[in-house]
Scaffold this active site. Sequence first.
Site, mmCIF file in Angstrom:
data_model
loop_
_atom_site.group_PDB
_atom_site.id
_atom_site.type_symbol
_atom_site.label_atom_id
_atom_site.label_comp_id
_atom_site.label_asym_id
_atom_site.label_seq_id
_atom_site.Cartn_x
_atom_site.Cartn_y
_atom_site.Cartn_z
ATOM 1 N N GLY A 47 0.817 -1.129 0.016
ATOM 2 C CA GLY A 47 0.001 -0.027 0.133
ATOM 3 C C GLY A 47 0.895 1.199 0.070
ATOM 4 N N TYR A 48 0.518 2.370 -0.610
ATOM 5 C CA TYR A 48 1.148 3.542 -0.763
ATOM 6 C C TYR A 48 0.525 4.513 0.348
ATOM 7 C CZ TYR A 48 3.436 1.531 -4.600
ATOM 8 O OH TYR A 48 3.926 0.721 -5.411
#
Length: 155
Positions: free
Chosen positions: A29-30
């Site tokens: 995830g960012y």
Amino acid sequence: MGTEIEHKFLLANDNWRQLVERSEEFSQGYLANNERCSVRVRVAGDRAWLNMKGATLGVSRTEFEFAIPVEEAQEILETLCVRPYISKTRHFVTQGQHTWEIDEFHTDNDGLIVAEIELALEGEEFQRPDWLGQEVSDDPRYYNACLVKNPYKNW
């Protein structure tokens, strides 16, 4: 400063599948993704990392990566990361003196498969197997950070 030298390719056929030595499930995830860099958390089995990567195009990019506890990585994924996550199976294939990482994407990026090779030096020679297709190292659509914003299913 850390530097990643990586070439990314599409695949011409499925001949690589018979050469897979091992595979791992990845979730990433960012936390940030802007014109200068991306910051992500990645979990693979019982290992996890926090990674910062420069947003420049091409085969050489600034990269820093730090191992972190899996429990903390899971919490970061659940509470701080932009949705959707990247979900993929990474297959490892050795050809010559290099190991190819072949990412088979899932969920919104289902159907996308890319092969990556990391090199020690720009311009380093490497064996190009018959299953290797078009190089897409300079195409930002194939960067994981871009696949979050514009998934393969929308192309």
